[in-house]
Structure formats: structure tokens, C-alpha cells
Design a protein around this motif. Structure first.
Motif, PDB file in Angstrom:
ATOM      1  N   ASP A   1    -104.010 -45.158 -75.621  1.00  0.00           N
ATOM      2  CA  ASP A   1    -103.368 -45.238 -77.063  1.00  0.00           C
ATOM      3  C   ASP A   1    -103.315 -46.444 -77.634  1.00  0.00           C
ATOM      4  OD1 ASP A   1    -103.946 -42.448 -77.460  1.00  0.00           O
ATOM      5  OD2 ASP A   1    -101.780 -41.811 -77.266  1.00  0.00           O
ATOM      6  N   GLU A   2    -102.811 -47.466 -76.612  1.00  0.00           N
ATOM      7  CA  GLU A   2    -102.456 -48.950 -77.022  1.00  0.00           C
ATOM      8  C   GLU A   2    -103.709 -49.762 -77.501  1.00  0.00           C
ATOM      9  OE1 GLU A   2     -99.637 -51.015 -74.755  1.00  0.00           O
ATOM     10  OE2 GLU A   2     -99.092 -49.131 -73.760  1.00  0.00           O
ATOM     11  N   PHE A   3    -104.802 -49.354 -77.138  1.00  0.00           N
ATOM     12  CA  PHE A   3    -106.206 -49.961 -77.405  1.00  0.00           C
ATOM     13  C   PHE A   3    -107.164 -49.179 -78.083  1.00  0.00           C
ATOM     14  CE2 PHE A   3    -107.000 -48.883 -72.676  1.00  0.00           C
ATOM     15  CZ  PHE A   3    -107.981 -48.367 -72.964  1.00  0.00           C
ATOM     16  N   MET A   4    -107.170 -47.833 -78.182  1.00  0.00           N
ATOM     17  CA  MET A   4    -108.132 -46.976 -78.686  1.00  0.00           C
ATOM     18  C   MET A   4    -107.585 -46.588 -79.940  1.00  0.00           C
ATOM     19  SD  MET A   4    -109.792 -43.435 -77.136  1.00  0.00           S
ATOM     20  CE  MET A   4    -110.495 -44.119 -75.521  1.00  0.00           C
ATOM     21  N   ILE A   5    -108.178 -46.801 -80.947  1.00  0.00           N
ATOM     22  CA  ILE A   5    -108.126 -46.846 -82.552  1.00  0.00           C
ATOM     23  C   ILE A   5    -108.463 -45.254 -82.737  1.00  0.00           C
ATOM     24  CG2 ILE A   5    -108.288 -47.330 -84.914  1.00  0.00           C
ATOM     25  CD1 ILE A   5    -108.876 -50.094 -83.788  1.00  0.00           C
ATOM     26  N   GLU A   6    -109.645 -45.113 -82.714  1.00  0.00           N
ATOM     27  CA  GLU A   6    -110.266 -43.646 -82.712  1.00  0.00           C
ATOM     28  C   GLU A   6    -111.115 -43.035 -81.908  1.00  0.00           C
ATOM     29  OE1 GLU A   6    -109.688 -41.677 -85.476  1.00  0.00           O
ATOM     30  OE2 GLU A   6    -108.792 -43.191 -87.014  1.00  0.00           O
ATOM     31  N   ALA A   7    -111.153 -41.799 -81.445  1.00  0.00           N
ATOM     32  CA  ALA A   7    -112.077 -41.262 -80.624  1.00  0.00           C
ATOM     33  C   ALA A   7    -112.719 -40.099 -81.216  1.00  0.00           C
ATOM     34  CB  ALA A   7    -111.420 -40.939 -79.387  1.00  0.00           C
ATOM     35  N   LEU A   8    -114.048 -39.784 -81.310  1.00  0.00           N
ATOM     36  CA  LEU A   8    -114.660 -38.661 -81.927  1.00  0.00           C
ATOM     37  C   LEU A   8    -115.353 -37.919 -80.891  1.00  0.00           C
ATOM     38  CD1 LEU A   8    -115.015 -37.425 -84.700  1.00  0.00           C
ATOM     39  CD2 LEU A   8    -117.038 -38.718 -85.060  1.00  0.00           C
ATOM     40  N   GLU A   9    -115.449 -36.578 -81.072  1.00  0.00           N
ATOM     41  CA  GLU A   9    -116.437 -35.859 -80.362  1.00  0.00           C
ATOM     42  C   GLU A   9    -117.637 -35.331 -81.181  1.00  0.00           C
ATOM     43  OE1 GLU A   9    -114.863 -32.767 -77.658  1.00  0.00           O
ATOM     44  OE2 GLU A   9    -112.693 -33.574 -77.931  1.00  0.00           O
TER      45      GLU A   9
END
Length: 469
Positions: A161-169
Motif C-alpha cells: 500500500d505504500e507504493f501501490m496507488i490503484e489496482a484493478l481486476e
């Protein structure tokens, strides 16, 4: 665990009980993620087990159907898995490209192909058997990154979470929009399933203007040119043309990400496994395709030969000589296997063996010489006089005569170095003696190899040969 128990009981016939017990605990108690792409070296260290015996045990367990082998092509930069294969025969490309590192690599078996073990679904079904159902963070942990990346056991998702802004499936054939505020940092839009990446260099004065970016994900393994944008709103339209779910992910290339990717640990390489006697014994017919040419940047070759074996047959008779030579082969095979090596082939009374590092070959050579001396003392004769040559360098792994073999100048030099030796001599080239681990081994034993330059047939320049006393 009914069928599994039968398999473990069978495994006890060939593997030490304490290792089988450790396997049983792992399969019974470990969380799913620990049973996907197991790092055999890390498992041995965590359980306090002998490394070589553990590797052999995983191979036997895979042969019994408890685990499944995977040969994974790795990116040397980020440690990501660029391609996963159930057989080394599938590693066929001349180059593998990592979109995340924006670089292409020619595959070598030294550090670019790892071997991992996943529990067989017949023994226990885990989430990793259906990778396209894993949440994004777990897909990165279990599928994308290789076993050599030392990911944190605790707090992994918090680190992500400290480097991932968004994640989409994104399901196959679907479209979606990611709307976000670009920070003034280097941003990577990365899709780990198809290995696509778009770099964004975000600098300058913030803007309120909403920009649009369209990305299509397929199997093209593409990396687009870096875009320069100002901080502010961005609308990313993503479209999945792949046949499976994709995971468009927006990350910041910050210190947390770099620190995570920089933490590495040893892993089982394809080179090491090809030089493992248990692997050669169990998988001799299913390693390399006849037309494959797989590069190894450094492998150590050891050749042995018996001096005066023809006279031995004449002196003691065919039957006695055959039994003696057979005993000598048995002793050499045991020593090679004990030093993490493998016998590639025997040629008459000669042996060709490989080792992952020079120090293991040097240790094996000295043990061989001592063993032959002991056999001679037991017999009260000088019948077994061993000549040994060692050389290290690059080579090509090939398939010859339905057997995994090696080809190249390194092999030729090692063979010719052995021919220079006389009885009870160990000759090694400079590349072997100059290896720090080999030097340390010789120094610990108070041995000071003597060097001389020689010219070998077919080799243009003189090379330094060291006699190990």
C-alpha cells in the motif's frame, strides 16, 4: 491426507525421515501461499536441514507426485517471473523482455532460471492453483515475483500500500477507467499478467486539467515510451484483450518499492539442478530438447582417468580388473554427489562430472585422490592411479544421445587439462584456483598450488595450469 499419506510413506524409502516429517508439516499446516513456488534453499535454512539432502528430497517428492516442478525465467533486475514452465524444454526464446525494467535479456541457466516446487493439487488444493483468482497483492507475491525476492512475511500488504496507488481486476474482453490524482513522482502503470508497462514522469507545476490515457493489455509484452505529465487528474482507460483476467496496477517508484525489490535471497537455479546427481538420475529423459541450446555463464568441469588401466587388465585379469574399476566408479559417483555435483557420463575408465562452483570440484578432486589411496592401501597395490583435471567457464547445455550433456571450449579445455596430469595429480586452471571459495578451501588445508604455463591443442594462447599438492 489419505492419498498424501501413502505418498509420504513411499517417500520415506528414499528420503531421510526428518525431511519427510518437515514436508508433512508443511503440507498439513502451512498457509496456502507457502505451498506455491517453494524456495528449496530457504525451506532448508528455515528447517535447519542439509541443503543438498533437501534438494534431493524435493526431487524425490516431485517424482512421487507430492510437488510439481516449475522452471521460471527471471528478470535479473526486478526478480519478476517473465515465463513459467513445467519443463526446461519450454525455455525456447532467444530473448525475454521485462517491461517493468524496460530491458531484454538472453536467458542463461545461472541466475535467470529458477526451479521451484508447488504442492500437487492431488495432495492439497491451494489458492495458487488458480492464479487468476488471486487478489492483486497475492498475485504479485505468489506468481509475479520469483522465490529469490525476499518478501516480508508480516505486513506485506501494508508495504504494498505504500507504493501501490490503484489496482484493478479486469476480466477478459472488459474495459474500465482508473481515475486518480497524479503525484509529483515517477509513476508506473504495470500489468503483471501480460507484462505491460507505461512509465509516467510526473514533474512541473500541478494542473487541474484532466488528461486521458488509453492502454490495451494483450500478450505483446510491450513497454511504451515514458510520458511526461504534470501532477494532477488523470483518467486511464484500460482494455483487456488477453484471454485471462489482467491486473492493471498504478505504482509509485519510491524507496519502499526499490527496497522490497532489492532484498534478495539464494534460490535453486537451473544450473545447480542440472549438476545435481539426484536430478540426473530421476529426470534423465526429460530435461532438454534435442534442438535446444541453453547457455550457462559459469560451470565447473572435472575429468578423471585411470592411469595404466590397459596394463591393469593385463596384470590382474579381466574379471578382477573390471570389479576394481567398477568399485572405483562407485566411489567417485558417491563423492561427486556428496559435493553437489553430477556425473555427466563415463568414457571407458574416465569420468566427466560437473559442479556448480569451482570449490566443490576441488573438494571432490582431493577426496577422490584420498579415496583411491585408501583403496590401494587396502589391496597392498598401486593399481588405482587417478589423473584429474578441472576447468571452469561458460558452456552450452545440450541433449546428446538421449542424455543431457554439455558442449563448448570449456569442456574441451577441462578434458585436455586432465590428459596433462600424471598419476595422482590434480591439475586445475587459473579460473578454478582464483575462485575465492576454492582459494579459501586450499588455504584452510595449507595447500599452495604450483603453476606453469602450457599450450593445449586447439587453444591459441597459453594457459596457466596449477598442480594441487
Amino acid at each position: 491426507m489419505g492419498e498424501a499419506q501413502t505418498l509420504f510413506d513411499a517417500l520415506r524409502q528414499s528420503v531421510k525421515p526428518e525431511i519427510v516429517d518437515a514436508f508433512e508439516r508443511l503440507v498439513r499446516d502451512a498457509p496456502d501461499r507457502k505451498l506455491c513456488r517453494i524456495n528449496a534453499l530457504a525451506f532448508a535454512a528455515a528447517e535447519g536441514l542439509d541443503e543438498e539432502l533437501t534438494i534431493a528430497a524435493f526431487l524425490h517428492a516431485s517424482h512421487h507426485g507430492i510437488f510439481e516442478l516449475s522452471w521460471n525465467v527471471l528478470c535479473p533486475g526486478c526478480g519478476g517471473v517473465l515465463d513459467a514452465n513445467t519443463s526446461l524444454k519450454s525455455v525456447q526464446r532467444a530473448e525475454y523482455t521485462c517491461a517493468l525494467c524496460a530491458a531484454g535479456y538472453e536467458p542463461t541457466l545461472d541466475e535467470m532460471v529458477e526451479v521451484t516446487f508447488t504442492v500437487n493439487p492431488r495432495v492439497r488444493h491451494i489458492e495458487g492453483h488458480s492464479p487468476h483468482k488471486l487478489p492483486p497483492a497475492e498475485y504479485f507475491r505468489q506468481v509475479y515475483w520469483g522465490s529469490g525476492v525476499d518478501l516480508p512475511e508480516e505486513g506485506f500488504e501494508a508495504k504494498i500500500d505504500e507504493f501501490m496507488i490503484e489496482a484493478l481486476e479486469l476480466p477478459p474482453g472488459e474495459k474500465a477507467v482508473i481515475a486518480l490524482q497524479l503525484p509529483a513522482q515517477f509513476v508506473i502503470i504495470f500489468e503483471p499478467v501480460t507484462h505491460a508497462a507505461q512509465f509516467l514522469e510526473v514533474t512541473g507545476e500541478p494542473t487541474k486539467e484532466r488528461r486521458n490515457l488509453a492502454l490495451v493489455f494483450d500478450r505483446g509484452h510491450r513497454h511504451n515510451e515514458t510520458l511526461r505529465l504534470q501532477p494532477g487528474p488523470l483518467r486511464i482507460q484500460v482494455e483487456n484483450h488477453a484471454e485471462v483476467r489482467t491486473l492493471p496496477t498504478v505504482c509509485i517508484a519510491n524507496d519502499v518499492l526499490h527496497d522490497m525489490l532489492g532484498r534478495r535471497r539464494p534460490f535453486l537455479t537451473a544450473k545447480r539442478l542440472l549438476s545435481n546427481q539426484t536430478f540426473r538420475d530421476l529426470y534423465r529423459t526429460d530435461t532438454i530438447d534435442v534442438d535446444q541450446r541453453l547457455k550457462i555463464t559459469s560451470l565447473t568441469f572435472l575429468f578423471t582417468d585411470l592411469r595404466g588401466s590397459t596394463e591393469l587388465y593385463e596384470r590382474v585379469g579381466d574379471l578382477a580388473a573390471f570389479d576394481l574399476v567398477k568399485t572405483h566408479f562407485s566411489v567417485l559417483n558417491e563423492i561427486v554427489a556428496a559435493e553437489a555435483g553430477a556425473v555427466v557420463k563415463t568414457i571407458g575408465d574416465a569420468v566427466m562430472a560437473t559442479f556448480p562452483t569451482p570449490d566443490r570440484a576441488v573438494a571432490a578432486a582431493m577426496r577422490m585422490r584420498d579415496a583411491m589411496r585408501e583403496l590401494n592401501e587396502e589391496r597392498g597395490s598401486e593399481d588405482l592411479l587417478l589423473k584429474i583435471g578441472i576447468h571452469e567457464g561458460p558452456c552450452i547445455a545440450v541433449s546428446l544421445n538421449e542424455r543431457q550433456d554439455y558442449f563448448g571450449q570449456t569442456v574441451n579445455i577441462a578434458s585436455r587439462v586432465q590428459h596433462l596430469a600424471t598419476s595422482r595429480e590434480i591439475f586445475a586452471t587459473g579460473s578454478v584456483i582464483e575462485d575465492p571459495r576454492a582459494l579459501s578451501l586450499l588455504s584452510d588445508r595449507g595447500l599452495n598450488p604450483m603453476s606453469h604455463n602450457v599450450t593445449l591443442r586447439g587453444i591459441t594462447n597459453e594457459i596457466s595450469i596449477f598442480a594441487i599438492p
